[in-house]
Design an enzyme around this catalytic site. Structure first.
Site, PDB file in Angstrom:
ATOM      1  N   TYR A 143       0.823  -1.212   0.000  1.00  0.00           N
ATOM      2  CA  TYR A 143       0.000   0.000   0.000  1.00  0.00           C
ATOM      3  C   TYR A 143       0.859   1.266   0.000  1.00  0.00           C
ATOM      4  O   TYR A 143       0.419   2.312  -0.465  1.00  0.00           O
ATOM      5  CB  TYR A 143      -0.912   0.030   1.229  1.00  0.00           C
ATOM      6  CG  TYR A 143      -2.260  -0.623   1.024  1.00  0.00           C
ATOM      7  CD1 TYR A 143      -2.349  -1.969   0.668  1.00  0.00           C
ATOM      8  CD2 TYR A 143      -3.431   0.090   1.207  1.00  0.00           C
ATOM      9  CE1 TYR A 143      -3.586  -2.574   0.504  1.00  0.00           C
ATOM     10  CE2 TYR A 143      -4.670  -0.509   1.045  1.00  0.00           C
ATOM     11  CZ  TYR A 143      -4.740  -1.836   0.685  1.00  0.00           C
ATOM     12  OH  TYR A 143      -5.966  -2.417   0.522  1.00  0.00           O
ATOM     13  N   LYS A 194       3.081 -15.216   2.112  1.00  0.00           N
ATOM     14  CA  LYS A 194       3.374 -16.072   0.964  1.00  0.00           C
ATOM     15  C   LYS A 194       4.875 -16.299   0.924  1.00  0.00           C
ATOM     16  O   LYS A 194       5.573 -15.822   0.013  1.00  0.00           O
ATOM     17  CB  LYS A 194       2.887 -15.411  -0.328  1.00  0.00           C
ATOM     18  CG  LYS A 194       1.408 -15.595  -0.601  1.00  0.00           C
ATOM     19  CD  LYS A 194       1.034 -16.998  -1.112  1.00  0.00           C
ATOM     20  CE  LYS A 194       1.417 -17.200  -2.558  1.00  0.00           C
ATOM     21  NZ  LYS A 194       1.085 -18.580  -3.011  1.00  0.00           N
ATOM     22  N   ASP A 227      -2.952 -18.015   0.326  1.00  0.00           N
ATOM     23  CA  ASP A 227      -3.967 -18.646  -0.533  1.00  0.00           C
ATOM     24  C   ASP A 227      -4.672 -19.774   0.220  1.00  0.00           C
ATOM     25  O   ASP A 227      -5.892 -19.939   0.145  1.00  0.00           O
ATOM     26  CB  ASP A 227      -3.362 -19.133  -1.860  1.00  0.00           C
ATOM     27  CG  ASP A 227      -2.133 -20.007  -1.677  1.00  0.00           C
ATOM     28  OD1 ASP A 227      -1.543 -20.013  -0.576  1.00  0.00           O
ATOM     29  OD2 ASP A 227      -1.752 -20.697  -2.646  1.00  0.00           O
ATOM     30  N   ASP A 251      -6.420  -7.030   3.772  1.00  0.00           N
ATOM     31  CA  ASP A 251      -7.545  -6.370   3.101  1.00  0.00           C
ATOM     32  C   ASP A 251      -8.477  -7.421   2.508  1.00  0.00           C
ATOM     33  O   ASP A 251      -9.692  -7.389   2.703  1.00  0.00           O
ATOM     34  CB  ASP A 251      -7.001  -5.445   1.999  1.00  0.00           C
ATOM     35  CG  ASP A 251      -8.112  -4.730   1.246  1.00  0.00           C
ATOM     36  OD1 ASP A 251      -9.032  -4.213   1.912  1.00  0.00           O
ATOM     37  OD2 ASP A 251      -8.073  -4.706   0.004  1.00  0.00           O
ATOM     38  N   ASP A 255     -12.316  -9.047   4.114  1.00  0.00           N
ATOM     39  CA  ASP A 255     -13.590  -9.009   3.382  1.00  0.00           C
ATOM     40  C   ASP A 255     -14.204 -10.411   3.347  1.00  0.00           C
ATOM     41  O   ASP A 255     -15.412 -10.584   3.508  1.00  0.00           O
ATOM     42  CB  ASP A 255     -13.386  -8.526   1.938  1.00  0.00           C
ATOM     43  CG  ASP A 255     -13.722  -7.047   1.769  1.00  0.00           C
ATOM     44  OD1 ASP A 255     -13.595  -6.306   2.771  1.00  0.00           O
ATOM     45  OD2 ASP A 255     -14.096  -6.646   0.657  1.00  0.00           O
TER      46      ASP A 255
HETATM   47  C1  IPM Z   1     -10.501  -1.288   3.602  1.00  0.00           C
HETATM   48  C2  IPM Z   1     -10.748  -0.643   2.256  1.00  0.00           C
HETATM   49  C3  IPM Z   1      -9.607   0.310   1.964  1.00  0.00           C
HETATM   50  C4  IPM Z   1      -8.336  -0.507   1.851  1.00  0.00           C
HETATM   51  C5  IPM Z   1      -9.807   1.206   0.738  1.00  0.00           C
HETATM   52  C6  IPM Z   1     -11.096   2.003   0.806  1.00  0.00           C
HETATM   53  C7  IPM Z   1      -8.627   2.119   0.503  1.00  0.00           C
HETATM   54  O1  IPM Z   1     -10.906  -1.632   1.295  1.00  0.00           O
HETATM   55  O2  IPM Z   1     -10.404  -0.553   4.603  1.00  0.00           O
HETATM   56  O3  IPM Z   1     -10.426  -2.511   3.666  1.00  0.00           O
HETATM   57  O4  IPM Z   1      -8.031  -1.067   0.789  1.00  0.00           O
HETATM   58  O5  IPM Z   1      -7.630  -0.607   2.850  1.00  0.00           O
HETATM   59 MG    MG Z   2     -10.941  -3.596   2.033  1.00  0.00          MG
END
Ligand code: IPM
Ligand code: MG
Length: 370
Positions: A143, A194, A227, A251, A255
């Site tokens: 990042y 990884k 993975d 990240d 999710d």
């Molecule tokens: C998160 C989001 C952010 C990230 C974006 C909005 C920059 O996806 O907080 O997970 O990638 O960190």
């Molecule tokens: Mg995210």
């Protein structure tokens, strides 16, 4: 009387303002009923700040964030700003907050509420009782790594570059947070990278192992390739307690973990900096969901992730575990009573609005505090 805590609200874009408004109501309730006052300040971040200031985060708002005892953010971004310059896109405001406040540890719990176990896309028995915590490194890795950019090559092609980079201290400080938190839970950490492909992953595994041996040998440590972890999260998620991983894998895996719980609208997060000499740490709290532009402004979004983020703030920034418990209990009760926003509704349940969910939570708080 302890002095009021200063809290910077950054509602942001899309559904951000609607869900953050519910936190305001709960904060007011706390001031009235629990004798804890918050000095609330509000600022702009993301697209709304671009519209007003040509920047996703002004220096003034950044300074407010540095000064506040804690920051609560709604969401940033939306298609309206797709065409703005990459350097000043809405997300850049959030990334600057994380970087300048040095919020290196991002805590993303994924908890399945009993009332919602059937709402997950996975079978009830796979997710029932799930309680895992992803600790994502938040200020390093690909990042922020240099070099980065889009470069023109002599042959007319273009080259896009990002750099995955971690140092010993960056790995140690986030792993230490994960080990510490595991001690208060089921005492298990799974470190994810990884190392079969990336040198940075190899270093990650070596340094986590070293730190574990030196300071956290009482915690059970395992390692997993990213993975495989993605696969294991849907195969048998209850094998995990705390997962610690880098910025990009964190990240994605968070999710995935969020969806195990039935809705992204349920997941809170805390981003924490180092503790200073006085025991204080910078912190930003935000729901894991994004700005959901498709439902913005309609009063239908689920405010629970943001309310739970506020509860995390009480716990981690203000050492108010009892009050955090109370909010979590109120939310549990509301869900047990079948109160549902659209994202967690089923054919049999009626849907409430964002503010309707807020009403129910306040009512539950009233009755629990009685
Ligand atoms: C998160 C989001 C952010 C990230 C974006 C909005 C920059 O996806 O907080 O997970 O990638 O960190
Ligand atoms: Mg995210």
């Amino acid at each position: 009387m302890p002095s009021n805590k200063t809290l910077l609200l950054l509602p942001g874009d899309g559904i951000g303002p609607e869900v953050v408004a519910q936190v305001r109501r709960v904060a007011d309730w706390m001031a009235k009923n629990r004798a804890v006052g918050f000095d609330l300040k509000e600022g702009l971040v993301g697209g709304c700040s671009i519209d007003k200031n040509d920047s996703p985060l002004t220096d003034e708002t950044m300074a407010d964030a540095m000064e506040a005892d804690a920051v609560l953010l709604g969401a940033v971004g939306g298609p309206k700003w797709d065409a703005v310059d990459f350097a000043i896109r809405p997300e850049a405001g959030l990334l600057r907050l994380r970087k300048d406040m040095e919020l290196f540890a991002n805590l993303r719990p994924a908890i399945v509420f009993p009332a919602l176990a059937d709402h997950s896309t996975l079978k009830r028995e796979v997710v029932e009782g799930l309680d895992i915590l992803i600790v994502r490194e938040l200020t390093g890795g690909v990042y922020f790594g240099e070099p980065r950019g889009i470069f023109n090559l002599p042959d007319g092609q273009r080259k896009g570059v990002n750099t995955q980079v971690y140092t010993t201290s960056e790995i140690h400080r986030v792993a230490a947070v994960a080990f510490d938190l595991a001690r208060k839970r089921s005492n298990k950490v799974c470190s994810v990278e990884k190392m079969n492909v990336m040198e940075s992953g190899r270093l990650w595994r070596e340094e986590v192992t070293k730190l574990h041996k030196e300071k956290f040998a009482d915690v059970e440590l395992s390692h997993m390739l990213a993975d495989n972890c993605a696969m294991q999260l849907v195969r048998y998620p209850k094998q995990f307690d705390v997962i610690v991983t880098d910025n990009l894998f964190g990240d994605m895996l968070s999710d995935e973990a969020a969806m195990l719980t039935g809705s992204l609208g349920m997941l809170p997060s805390a981003s924490l900096g180092a503790t200073d000499a006085t025991g204080k740490r910078k912190a930003l709290y935000e729901p894991v969901h994004g700005s959901a532009p498709d439902i913005a402004g309609k009063n239908v979004a689920n405010p629970i992730a943001t309310l739970l983020s506020f509860a995390m703030m009480l716990r981690y920034s203000f050492d108010m575990g009892d009050d955090a418990d109370l909010i979590e209990k109120a939310i549990r009760r509301v869900l047990d009573d079948g109160v549902r926003t659209g994202d967690i509704a089923s054919a049999e349940t009626a849907k409430v609005s964002t503010s309707g969910m807020g009403d129910h939570v306040l009512k539950a708080l009233d009755s629990l505090a009685r």
